[in-house]
Scaffold this motif. Structure first.
Motif, PDB file in Angstrom:
ATOM      1  N   GLU A  35       0.824  -1.210   0.000  1.00 54.58           N
ATOM      2  CA  GLU A  35       0.000   0.000   0.000  1.00 54.58           C
ATOM      3  C   GLU A  35       0.859   1.262   0.000  1.00 54.58           C
ATOM      4  O   GLU A  35       0.539   2.243  -0.662  1.00 54.58           O
ATOM      5  N   ARG A  36       1.950   1.227   0.726  1.00 54.01           N
ATOM      6  CA  ARG A  36       2.847   2.390   0.790  1.00 54.01           C
ATOM      7  C   ARG A  36       3.439   2.703  -0.580  1.00 54.01           C
ATOM      8  O   ARG A  36       3.552   3.874  -0.961  1.00 54.01           O
ATOM      9  N   ALA A  37       3.811   1.681  -1.342  1.00 55.12           N
ATOM     10  CA  ALA A  37       4.361   1.889  -2.685  1.00 55.12           C
ATOM     11  C   ALA A  37       3.304   2.441  -3.631  1.00 55.12           C
ATOM     12  O   ALA A  37       3.579   3.329  -4.442  1.00 55.12           O
ATOM     13  N   VAL A  38       2.092   1.934  -3.535  1.00 52.11           N
ATOM     14  CA  VAL A  38       1.005   2.427  -4.386  1.00 52.11           C
ATOM     15  C   VAL A  38       0.718   3.895  -4.074  1.00 52.11           C
ATOM     16  O   VAL A  38       0.533   4.708  -4.989  1.00 52.11           O
ATOM     17  N   ARG A  39       0.698   4.229  -2.797  1.00 57.40           N
ATOM     18  CA  ARG A  39       0.470   5.613  -2.401  1.00 57.40           C
ATOM     19  C   ARG A  39       1.600   6.512  -2.903  1.00 57.40           C
ATOM     20  O   ARG A  39       1.361   7.611  -3.392  1.00 57.40           O
TER      21      ARG A  39
END
Length: 108
Positions: A35-39
């Motif tokens: 999720e952090r990479a997508v954000r």
């Protein structure tokens, strides 16, 4: 008649254009990103646009130019206000065109 080198150049240009676009899709479709990479990736287009805009506004001729020669530096203030207030791309673009036209008319 189409010459062979021209066809090869067109095919080569097509390949080097399509590979960088398709490769990430193929590679990233098989894995799930955190999720952090997508954000983080969501901010990339905004950062690129901001960098291009800053260069166009502050360095229109390759070096820093100050008002009154650089009308874009004056126009960016009301245009940013329009963008924040309306959150509309169309309103921002139309406002920017209007502000630049007004500045060019008033200041030459």
């Amino acid at each position: 008649m189409i010459r062979e080198p021209i066809v090869l150049i067109i095919l080569g240009a097509a390949i080097v254009t399509i590979v960088p676009r398709v490769a990430p899709l193929v590679l990233l479709s098989r894995i799930t990103l955190p999720e952090r990479a997508v954000r983080w990736l969501g901010f990339v287009p905004i950062a690129v646009l901001a960098a291009l805009l800053a260069q166009a506004v502050f360095m229109p001729e390759g070096h820093i130019s100050w008002p009154p020669e650089n009308l874009a530096m004056i126009a960016i203030i009301p245009v940013l206000a329009i963008a924040v207030y309306t959150r509309s791309l169309i309103a921002t673009v139309l406002g920017g065109v209007a502000v630049m036209a007004l500045l060019r008319w008033m200041l030459g």
